[in-house]
Design a protein around this motif. Structure first.
Motif, mmCIF file in Angstrom:
data_model
loop_
_atom_site.group_PDB
_atom_site.id
_atom_site.type_symbol
_atom_site.label_atom_id
_atom_site.label_comp_id
_atom_site.label_asym_id
_atom_site.label_seq_id
_atom_site.Cartn_x
_atom_site.Cartn_y
_atom_site.Cartn_z
ATOM 1 N N THR A 14 0.831 -1.209 0.000
ATOM 2 C CA THR A 14 0.000 0.000 0.000
ATOM 3 C C THR A 14 0.865 1.258 0.000
ATOM 4 O OG1 THR A 14 -0.110 -0.182 2.420
ATOM 5 C CG2 THR A 14 -1.963 -1.063 1.162
ATOM 6 N N GLY A 16 5.233 2.885 -0.732
ATOM 7 C CA GLY A 16 6.673 2.755 -0.939
ATOM 8 C C GLY A 16 7.122 1.700 -1.950
ATOM 9 N N ILE A 17 8.102 0.903 -1.549
ATOM 10 C CA ILE A 17 8.731 -0.073 -2.441
ATOM 11 C C ILE A 17 7.720 -1.134 -2.893
ATOM 12 C CG2 ILE A 17 10.463 -1.921 -2.546
ATOM 13 C CD1 ILE A 17 12.163 -0.207 -0.554
ATOM 14 N N GLY A 36 -1.366 -4.545 2.971
ATOM 15 C CA GLY A 36 -0.713 -3.505 3.758
ATOM 16 C C GLY A 36 -1.732 -2.719 4.552
ATOM 17 N N LEU A 66 1.506 -9.523 11.422
ATOM 18 C CA LEU A 66 1.786 -10.031 12.772
ATOM 19 C C LEU A 66 1.066 -11.351 13.012
ATOM 20 C CD1 LEU A 66 1.319 -6.682 14.737
ATOM 21 C CD2 LEU A 66 3.451 -7.989 14.592
ATOM 22 N N GLY A 93 7.450 -4.167 6.001
ATOM 23 C CA GLY A 93 8.499 -3.945 6.993
ATOM 24 C C GLY A 93 8.264 -2.665 7.772
ATOM 25 N N ILE A 94 8.790 -2.660 8.990
ATOM 26 C CA ILE A 94 8.752 -1.449 9.816
ATOM 27 C C ILE A 94 10.149 -1.239 10.394
ATOM 28 C CG2 ILE A 94 6.301 -1.630 10.391
ATOM 29 C CD1 ILE A 94 7.207 -2.717 13.184
ATOM 30 N N THR A 141 12.239 -8.507 0.183
ATOM 31 C CA THR A 141 12.891 -7.204 0.304
ATOM 32 C C THR A 141 13.721 -7.241 1.583
ATOM 33 O OG1 THR A 141 10.969 -6.158 -0.727
ATOM 34 C CG2 THR A 141 12.573 -4.704 0.304
ATOM 35 N N ALA A 142 15.022 -7.393 1.424
ATOM 36 C CA ALA A 142 15.906 -7.364 2.595
ATOM 37 C C ALA A 142 16.361 -5.919 2.769
ATOM 38 C CB ALA A 142 17.060 -8.338 2.417
ATOM 39 N N TYR A 156 15.907 -4.406 13.572
ATOM 40 C CA TYR A 156 15.838 -4.343 12.101
ATOM 41 C C TYR A 156 17.009 -5.099 11.477
ATOM 42 C CZ TYR A 156 15.103 -2.115 7.502
ATOM 43 O OH TYR A 156 14.869 -1.865 6.166
ATOM 44 N N PRO A 186 18.183 -3.082 -0.834
ATOM 45 C CA PRO A 186 18.374 -1.663 -1.143
ATOM 46 C C PRO A 186 19.139 -0.955 -0.036
ATOM 47 C CG PRO A 186 16.022 -2.290 -1.149
ATOM 48 C CD PRO A 186 16.777 -3.389 -0.487
ATOM 49 N N TYR A 188 19.393 3.235 1.128
ATOM 50 C CA TYR A 188 18.300 4.120 1.501
ATOM 51 C C TYR A 188 17.452 4.489 0.282
ATOM 52 C CZ TYR A 188 20.035 4.462 6.218
ATOM 53 O OH TYR A 188 20.419 4.157 7.492
ATOM 54 N N VAL A 189 16.159 4.193 0.394
ATOM 55 C CA VAL A 189 15.185 4.517 -0.639
ATOM 56 C C VAL A 189 14.258 5.553 -0.006
ATOM 57 C CG1 VAL A 189 13.476 3.543 -2.231
ATOM 58 C CG2 VAL A 189 15.263 2.056 -1.256
ATOM 59 N N LEU A 193 8.910 5.019 5.176
ATOM 60 C CA LEU A 193 9.671 4.324 6.229
ATOM 61 C C LEU A 193 10.943 5.090 6.599
ATOM 62 C CD1 LEU A 193 10.294 0.558 6.608
ATOM 63 C CD2 LEU A 193 12.292 2.025 6.411
ATOM 64 N N ARG A 196 9.993 8.528 8.307
ATOM 65 C CA ARG A 196 9.515 8.400 9.696
ATOM 66 C C ARG A 196 10.655 8.188 10.682
ATOM 67 N NH1 ARG A 196 4.973 5.465 7.482
ATOM 68 N NH2 ARG A 196 6.231 3.584 7.663
HETATM 69 P P1 NAD Z 1 6.796 1.899 3.702
HETATM 70 O O1 NAD Z 1 6.568 2.314 5.118
HETATM 71 O O2 NAD Z 1 6.549 2.881 2.602
HETATM 72 O O3 NAD Z 1 5.971 0.575 3.379
HETATM 73 C C1 NAD Z 1 5.849 -0.479 4.299
HETATM 74 C C2 NAD Z 1 4.649 -1.317 3.930
HETATM 75 O O4 NAD Z 1 4.519 -2.362 4.903
HETATM 76 C C3 NAD Z 1 3.348 -0.511 3.949
HETATM 77 O O5 NAD Z 1 2.503 -0.942 2.906
HETATM 78 C C4 NAD Z 1 2.738 -0.899 5.296
HETATM 79 O O6 NAD Z 1 1.347 -0.756 5.353
HETATM 80 C C5 NAD Z 1 3.176 -2.349 5.375
HETATM 81 N N1 NAD Z 1 3.068 -2.877 6.726
HETATM 82 C C6 NAD Z 1 3.652 -2.433 7.868
HETATM 83 N N2 NAD Z 1 3.246 -3.152 8.915
HETATM 84 C C7 NAD Z 1 2.379 -4.090 8.436
HETATM 85 C C8 NAD Z 1 1.611 -5.118 9.031
HETATM 86 N N3 NAD Z 1 1.627 -5.354 10.350
HETATM 87 N N4 NAD Z 1 0.835 -5.888 8.222
HETATM 88 C C9 NAD Z 1 0.786 -5.654 6.880
HETATM 89 N N5 NAD Z 1 1.494 -4.694 6.275
HETATM 90 C C10 NAD Z 1 2.266 -3.919 7.053
HETATM 91 O O7 NAD Z 1 8.291 1.392 3.675
HETATM 92 P P2 NAD Z 1 9.293 0.966 2.480
HETATM 93 O O8 NAD Z 1 10.491 1.801 2.636
HETATM 94 O O9 NAD Z 1 8.606 0.887 1.183
HETATM 95 O O10 NAD Z 1 9.689 -0.492 2.996
HETATM 96 C C11 NAD Z 1 9.363 -1.685 2.322
HETATM 97 C C12 NAD Z 1 10.411 -2.730 2.628
HETATM 98 O O11 NAD Z 1 11.678 -2.268 2.118
HETATM 99 C C13 NAD Z 1 10.620 -2.996 4.124
HETATM 100 O O12 NAD Z 1 10.815 -4.377 4.332
HETATM 101 C C14 NAD Z 1 11.889 -2.230 4.414
HETATM 102 O O13 NAD Z 1 12.585 -2.778 5.518
HETATM 103 C C15 NAD Z 1 12.639 -2.420 3.128
HETATM 104 N N6 NAD Z 1 13.715 -1.456 2.891
HETATM 105 C C16 NAD Z 1 13.447 -0.126 2.826
HETATM 106 C C17 NAD Z 1 14.505 0.740 2.621
HETATM 107 C C18 NAD Z 1 14.291 2.225 2.535
HETATM 108 O O14 NAD Z 1 15.286 2.946 2.569
HETATM 109 N N7 NAD Z 1 13.077 2.707 2.404
HETATM 110 C C19 NAD Z 1 15.796 0.254 2.466
HETATM 111 C C20 NAD Z 1 16.022 -1.098 2.539
HETATM 112 C C21 NAD Z 1 14.966 -1.957 2.751
#
Ligand code: NAD
Length: 261
Positions: A14, A16-17, A36, A66, A93-94, A141-142, A156, A186, A188-189, A193, A196
């Motif tokens: 829903t 980001g990535i 999501g 969860l 991911g969070i 997605t690691a 994390y 990745p 930093y994207v 996330l 925040r």
């Molecule tokens: P984001 O916060 O934009 O997206 C996270 C997604 O996970 C959202 O859709 C959210 O609703 C969902 N989510 C969170 N808790 C949930 C739950 N309990 N049940 C179902 N869905 C849940 O973040 P992002 O940056 O797009 O991250 C996506 C993945 O990429 C994560 O695993 C993150 O660790 C990884 N990642 C991100 C980065 C970065 O720099 N943004 C870098 C490396 C890895």
């Protein structure tokens, strides 16, 4: 259109990535199970938009990462609705940033559950169908944090190192079944996330917002640029192609050179 007649479940799509990956797979013709958290009306707009823009079917599963039973039901929803789950992207991911001695226990448990255990539950549910059809793509997605650590991110980094290990293990188990399992790491994207975690990093390190962006985040990346969600999505699409059928168990960095250091 390389993925017509395939179905992809993308967790955490829903935002980001995950959203970029879901849209990129839809563009290649795959039906999509979105998942999501978020505003119901916004999610419906995203789902309907994918259908109208790419001419595929898209469903939304509200599974909470969860909860193992809800994760299994998300996979079954894809199988019931579209006949198969061929592509599984474990992306939800969070993040939480804190010195280890102050790290809230419930945050540790949530991060391990959402960033690591949810992938196990989804893989466990999806692999039998993939084996039966002799084709599957599992993409986790690691993170650069699956390879190296940063202070104040104990849960994390532990979860991401864990998902790299899970990727390799499952890749070996399913190697002769036409299924590949890889993770994308990745740097930093720029997504919600990352945005925040800036206030907590400011607090943990006593820095301004600009200092966190330039001296902590982009400091890690030799290119001094954020990775884009579309670049990560393009790699996911490639991993689903026939050209990638001999790539399995890999941990693919897309981090502007971060982990080369
Ligand atoms: P984001 O916060 O934009 O997206 C996270 C997604 O996970 C959202 O859709 C959210 O609703 C969902 N989510 C969170 N808790 C949930 C739950 N309990 N049940 C179902 N869905 C849940 O973040 P992002 O940056 O797009 O991250 C996506 C993945 O990429 C994560 O695993 C993150 O660790 C990884 N990642 C991100 C980065 C970065 O720099 N943004 C870098 C490396 C890895």
């Amino acid at each position: 259109m390389t993925l017509t007649s395939k179905t992809a479940v993308v967790t955490g799509s829903t935002s980001g990535i995950g959203l970029a990956i879901a849209r990129a797979l839809a563009k290649e013709g795959a039906n999509i199970v979105l998942n999501g958290l978020g505003d119901e009306a916004e999610i419906e707009k995203t789902r309907a938009g994918i259908e109208s823009e790419f001419g595929v079917k898209a469903l939304y599963s509200p599974a909470n990462m969860l909860k193992s039973d809800e994760i299994e039901e998300m996979v079954r929803l894809g199988e019931r609705s579209f006949g198969s789950v061929d592509i599984l992207v474990n992306n939800a991911g969070i993040q939480f940033v804190s010195p280890v001695e102050d790290f809230p226990v419930e945050k540790w448990d949530q991060i391990i559950a959402i960033n690591l255990s949810s992938a196990f539950h989804a893989i466990r549910a999806a692999v039998p169908g993939m084996k039966a059809r002799k084709w599957g793509r599992i993409i986790n997605t690691a993170s650069a944090h699956s390879l190296v650590a940063s202070p104040f991110k104990s849960a994390y980094v532990a979860a991401k190192h864990g998902i790299a290990g899970l990727t390799k293990t499952v890749a070996l188990e399913v190697a002769t079944h036409g299924i590949t399992v890889n993770c994308i790491s990745p740097g930093y994207v720029w997504t919600p996330l990352v945005e925040r975690q800036i206030p907590d990093t400011m607090k943990a390190r006593g820095l301004t917002k600009e200092q966190v962006i330039n001296d902590v985040l982009l400091e890690a990346q030799p290119t001094k640029q954020f990775v884009t969600v579309d670049q990560v999505a393009a790699l996911a699409v490639f991993l689903c192609s026939d050209a990638a059928s001999q790539m399995s168990g890999a941990n693919l960095s897309m981090d502007g050179g971060w982990t080369a250091k």
